[in-house]
Write a protein that holds these residues in place. Structure first.
Motif, PDB file in Angstrom:
ATOM      1  N   LEU A   1     -67.193  21.265 -48.846  1.00  0.00           N
ATOM      2  CA  LEU A   1     -67.483  22.631 -48.401  1.00  0.00           C
ATOM      3  C   LEU A   1     -66.218  23.483 -48.293  1.00  0.00           C
ATOM      4  O   LEU A   1     -66.248  24.687 -48.539  1.00  0.00           O
ATOM      5  CB  LEU A   1     -68.218  22.594 -47.060  1.00  0.00           C
ATOM      6  N   ALA A   2     -65.100  22.865 -47.966  1.00  0.00           N
ATOM      7  CA  ALA A   2     -63.849  23.612 -47.789  1.00  0.00           C
ATOM      8  C   ALA A   2     -63.371  24.276 -49.080  1.00  0.00           C
ATOM      9  O   ALA A   2     -62.510  25.151 -49.040  1.00  0.00           O
ATOM     10  CB  ALA A   2     -62.764  22.690 -47.241  1.00  0.00           C
ATOM     11  N   GLU A   3     -63.926  23.913 -50.213  1.00  0.00           N
ATOM     12  CA  GLU A   3     -63.535  24.525 -51.477  1.00  0.00           C
ATOM     13  C   GLU A   3     -64.154  25.911 -51.661  1.00  0.00           C
ATOM     14  O   GLU A   3     -63.811  26.617 -52.605  1.00  0.00           O
ATOM     15  CB  GLU A   3     -63.934  23.625 -52.637  1.00  0.00           C
ATOM     16  N   PHE A   4     -65.055  26.302 -50.782  1.00  0.00           N
ATOM     17  CA  PHE A   4     -65.739  27.583 -50.898  1.00  0.00           C
ATOM     18  C   PHE A   4     -65.137  28.604 -49.947  1.00  0.00           C
ATOM     19  O   PHE A   4     -64.749  28.273 -48.830  1.00  0.00           O
ATOM     20  CB  PHE A   4     -67.239  27.414 -50.618  1.00  0.00           C
ATOM     21  N   SER A   5     -65.107  29.852 -50.381  1.00  0.00           N
ATOM     22  CA  SER A   5     -64.565  30.923 -49.549  1.00  0.00           C
ATOM     23  C   SER A   5     -65.608  31.536 -48.628  1.00  0.00           C
ATOM     24  O   SER A   5     -65.263  32.075 -47.581  1.00  0.00           O
ATOM     25  CB  SER A   5     -63.966  32.027 -50.425  1.00  0.00           C
ATOM     26  N   HIS A   6     -66.884  31.467 -49.025  1.00  0.00           N
ATOM     27  CA  HIS A   6     -67.950  32.133 -48.270  1.00  0.00           C
ATOM     28  C   HIS A   6     -69.167  31.229 -48.132  1.00  0.00           C
ATOM     29  O   HIS A   6     -69.411  30.375 -48.989  1.00  0.00           O
ATOM     30  CB  HIS A   6     -68.372  33.437 -48.959  1.00  0.00           C
ATOM     31  N   LEU A   7     -69.899  31.462 -47.061  1.00  0.00           N
ATOM     32  CA  LEU A   7     -71.144  30.749 -46.802  1.00  0.00           C
ATOM     33  C   LEU A   7     -72.267  31.760 -46.614  1.00  0.00           C
ATOM     34  O   LEU A   7     -72.030  32.879 -46.158  1.00  0.00           O
ATOM     35  CB  LEU A   7     -71.035  29.918 -45.513  1.00  0.00           C
ATOM     36  N   GLU A   8     -73.468  31.336 -46.935  1.00  0.00           N
ATOM     37  CA  GLU A   8     -74.653  32.094 -46.558  1.00  0.00           C
ATOM     38  C   GLU A   8     -75.326  31.325 -45.442  1.00  0.00           C
ATOM     39  O   GLU A   8     -75.578  30.123 -45.565  1.00  0.00           O
ATOM     40  CB  GLU A   8     -75.621  32.246 -47.737  1.00  0.00           C
ATOM     41  N   ILE A   9     -75.600  32.024 -44.365  1.00  0.00           N
ATOM     42  CA  ILE A   9     -76.154  31.405 -43.171  1.00  0.00           C
ATOM     43  C   ILE A   9     -77.531  31.997 -42.900  1.00  0.00           C
ATOM     44  O   ILE A   9     -77.696  33.215 -42.848  1.00  0.00           O
ATOM     45  CB  ILE A   9     -75.236  31.659 -41.947  1.00  0.00           C
ATOM     46  N   VAL A  10     -78.504  31.124 -42.739  1.00  0.00           N
ATOM     47  CA  VAL A  10     -79.849  31.534 -42.339  1.00  0.00           C
ATOM     48  C   VAL A  10     -79.965  31.206 -40.855  1.00  0.00           C
ATOM     49  O   VAL A  10     -79.694  30.066 -40.438  1.00  0.00           O
ATOM     50  CB  VAL A  10     -80.937  30.792 -43.146  1.00  0.00           C
ATOM     51  N   PHE A  11     -80.330  32.182 -40.055  1.00  0.00           N
ATOM     52  CA  PHE A  11     -80.365  31.975 -38.604  1.00  0.00           C
ATOM     53  C   PHE A  11     -81.576  32.664 -38.008  1.00  0.00           C
ATOM     54  O   PHE A  11     -82.283  33.420 -38.663  1.00  0.00           O
ATOM     55  CB  PHE A  11     -79.071  32.464 -37.946  1.00  0.00           C
ATOM     56  N   ARG A  12     -81.776  32.393 -36.744  1.00  0.00           N
ATOM     57  CA  ARG A  12     -82.898  33.002 -36.015  1.00  0.00           C
ATOM     58  C   ARG A  12     -82.353  34.008 -35.019  1.00  0.00           C
ATOM     59  O   ARG A  12     -81.437  33.713 -34.254  1.00  0.00           O
ATOM     60  CB  ARG A  12     -83.703  31.931 -35.275  1.00  0.00           C
ATOM     61  N   PHE A  13     -82.927  35.205 -35.031  1.00  0.00           N
ATOM     62  CA  PHE A  13     -82.575  36.226 -34.039  1.00  0.00           C
ATOM     63  C   PHE A  13     -83.167  35.789 -32.694  1.00  0.00           C
ATOM     64  O   PHE A  13     -84.249  36.229 -32.304  1.00  0.00           O
ATOM     65  CB  PHE A  13     -83.152  37.583 -34.433  1.00  0.00           C
ATOM     66  N   HIS A  14     -82.468  34.931 -31.992  1.00  0.00           N
ATOM     67  CA  HIS A  14     -83.023  34.307 -30.782  1.00  0.00           C
ATOM     68  C   HIS A  14     -83.051  35.229 -29.566  1.00  0.00           C
ATOM     69  O   HIS A  14     -83.709  34.910 -28.581  1.00  0.00           O
ATOM     70  CB  HIS A  14     -82.261  33.022 -30.450  1.00  0.00           C
ATOM     71  N   LEU A  15     -82.373  36.338 -29.615  1.00  0.00           N
ATOM     72  CA  LEU A  15     -82.368  37.269 -28.476  1.00  0.00           C
ATOM     73  C   LEU A  15     -83.365  38.408 -28.643  1.00  0.00           C
ATOM     74  O   LEU A  15     -83.430  39.310 -27.814  1.00  0.00           O
ATOM     75  CB  LEU A  15     -80.962  37.846 -28.272  1.00  0.00           C
ATOM     76  N   THR A  16     -84.152  38.369 -29.694  1.00  0.00           N
ATOM     77  CA  THR A  16     -85.104  39.435 -29.964  1.00  0.00           C
ATOM     78  C   THR A  16     -86.231  39.442 -28.936  1.00  0.00           C
ATOM     79  O   THR A  16     -86.759  38.400 -28.572  1.00  0.00           O
ATOM     80  CB  THR A  16     -85.706  39.258 -31.372  1.00  0.00           C
ATOM     81  N   ASP A  17     -86.581  40.614 -28.492  1.00  0.00           N
ATOM     82  CA  ASP A  17     -87.706  40.793 -27.589  1.00  0.00           C
ATOM     83  C   ASP A  17     -88.989  40.660 -28.416  1.00  0.00           C
ATOM     84  O   ASP A  17     -89.219  41.459 -29.326  1.00  0.00           O
ATOM     85  CB  ASP A  17     -87.619  42.178 -26.945  1.00  0.00           C
ATOM     86  N   PRO A  18     -89.831  39.669 -28.131  1.00  0.00           N
ATOM     87  CA  PRO A  18     -91.032  39.468 -28.941  1.00  0.00           C
ATOM     88  C   PRO A  18     -92.008  40.638 -28.910  1.00  0.00           C
ATOM     89  O   PRO A  18     -92.859  40.757 -29.781  1.00  0.00           O
ATOM     90  CB  PRO A  18     -91.671  38.208 -28.365  1.00  0.00           C
ATOM     91  N   THR A  19     -91.874  41.516 -27.945  1.00  0.00           N
ATOM     92  CA  THR A  19     -92.754  42.684 -27.896  1.00  0.00           C
ATOM     93  C   THR A  19     -92.191  43.849 -28.712  1.00  0.00           C
ATOM     94  O   THR A  19     -92.817  44.895 -28.807  1.00  0.00           O
ATOM     95  CB  THR A  19     -92.989  43.145 -26.445  1.00  0.00           C
ATOM     96  N   ASP A  20     -90.996  43.682 -29.278  1.00  0.00           N
ATOM     97  CA  ASP A  20     -90.319  44.761 -29.998  1.00  0.00           C
ATOM     98  C   ASP A  20     -90.447  44.606 -31.515  1.00  0.00           C
ATOM     99  O   ASP A  20     -89.500  44.834 -32.245  1.00  0.00           O
ATOM    100  CB  ASP A  20     -88.843  44.808 -29.595  1.00  0.00           C
ATOM    101  N   LEU A  21     -91.613  44.199 -31.972  1.00  0.00           N
ATOM    102  CA  LEU A  21     -91.856  44.112 -33.409  1.00  0.00           C
ATOM    103  C   LEU A  21     -92.184  45.496 -33.940  1.00  0.00           C
ATOM    104  O   LEU A  21     -92.787  46.302 -33.248  1.00  0.00           O
ATOM    105  CB  LEU A  21     -93.026  43.175 -33.707  1.00  0.00           C
ATOM    106  N   ASN A  22     -91.788  45.745 -35.176  1.00  0.00           N
ATOM    107  CA  ASN A  22     -92.184  46.978 -35.828  1.00  0.00           C
ATOM    108  C   ASN A  22     -92.452  46.629 -37.279  1.00  0.00           C
ATOM    109  O   ASN A  22     -91.531  46.553 -38.083  1.00  0.00           O
ATOM    110  CB  ASN A  22     -91.105  48.046 -35.710  1.00  0.00           C
ATOM    111  N   LEU A  23     -93.698  46.398 -37.612  1.00  0.00           N
ATOM    112  CA  LEU A  23     -94.061  45.920 -38.939  1.00  0.00           C
ATOM    113  C   LEU A  23     -94.364  47.043 -39.916  1.00  0.00           C
ATOM    114  O   LEU A  23     -94.600  46.799 -41.087  1.00  0.00           O
ATOM    115  CB  LEU A  23     -95.242  44.956 -38.834  1.00  0.00           C
ATOM    116  N   GLY A  24     -94.348  48.253 -39.443  1.00  0.00           N
ATOM    117  CA  GLY A  24     -94.599  49.403 -40.320  1.00  0.00           C
ATOM    118  C   GLY A  24     -93.297  50.063 -40.707  1.00  0.00           C
ATOM    119  O   GLY A  24     -92.285  49.404 -40.916  1.00  0.00           O
ATOM    120  N   ALA A  25     -93.325  51.381 -40.787  1.00  0.00           N
ATOM    121  CA  ALA A  25     -92.131  52.146 -41.141  1.00  0.00           C
ATOM    122  C   ALA A  25     -91.530  52.770 -39.881  1.00  0.00           C
ATOM    123  O   ALA A  25     -92.243  53.144 -38.960  1.00  0.00           O
ATOM    124  CB  ALA A  25     -92.485  53.237 -42.147  1.00  0.00           C
TER     125      ALA A  25
END
Length: 162
Positions: free
Chosen positions: A48-72
């Motif tokens: 892994l040390a041969e690479f300059s960049h990583l792509e990280i998939v993570f979870r927004f764990h501090l998100t308020d579950p009532t603060d969804l906005n699925l529209g525009a």
């Protein structure tokens, strides 16, 4: 169409760096992605040390579950920018609370990946780690909405310069 559900498990966590998410000034942020030693040994980071960049998939764990906005909505609620649908954003107001970030890999120390400019905060669960291959970068002309350039002007600016 049926809604499929599945479980994922954190393979690592972000240690250090910023403690609360903000919209800008992620430049110079140093943190560690600490891989779970209960599942992985140091062989998991071989090469892994041969690479300059990583792509990280993570979870927004501090998100308020009532603060969804699925529209525009207007990005950052800025009245000067057009309403944009959820899939035209990269924010946390989505059903699965998944984030993807590309960061610089500074060094690999066993199961600790020292990184810069990862826009995830201390304690963030990491779901996957992938080395960045330039061949997976965009092919062809890249275009984006004009408001994104204005909005992200200071995203990776150094907070000391703010």
């Amino acid at each position: 169409m049926t809604m499929e559900k599945f479980e994922v498990e954190a393979i690592a966590h972000v240690v250090g760096g910023r403690i609360e998410p903000t919209d800008d000034y992620w430049g110079g942020t140093h943190s560690i992605i600490r891989i779970n030693g209960a599942y992985y040994d140091v062989d998991a980071t071989a090469g892994l040390a041969e690479f300059s960049h990583l792509e990280i998939v993570f979870r927004f764990h501090l998100t308020d579950p009532t603060d969804l906005n699925l529209g525009a909505r207007r990005p950052r609620d800025n009245p000067d920018w057009p309403p944009v649908g959820i899939f035209g954003h990269r924010n946390m107001r989505r059903i699965n609370w998944l984030g993807v970030s590309r960061c610089r890999l500074i060094t690999v120390d066993g199961l600790d990946l020292h990184v810069e400019e990862l826009d995830a905060v201390d304690g963030t669960p990491v779901l996957d780690i992938k080395p960045w291959f330039s061949e997976f970068g965009p092919r062809g002309e890249v275009r984006q909405a004009a408001w994104t350039t204005e909005m992200l002007h200071n995203y990776f600016a150094d907070p000391e310069q703010a």
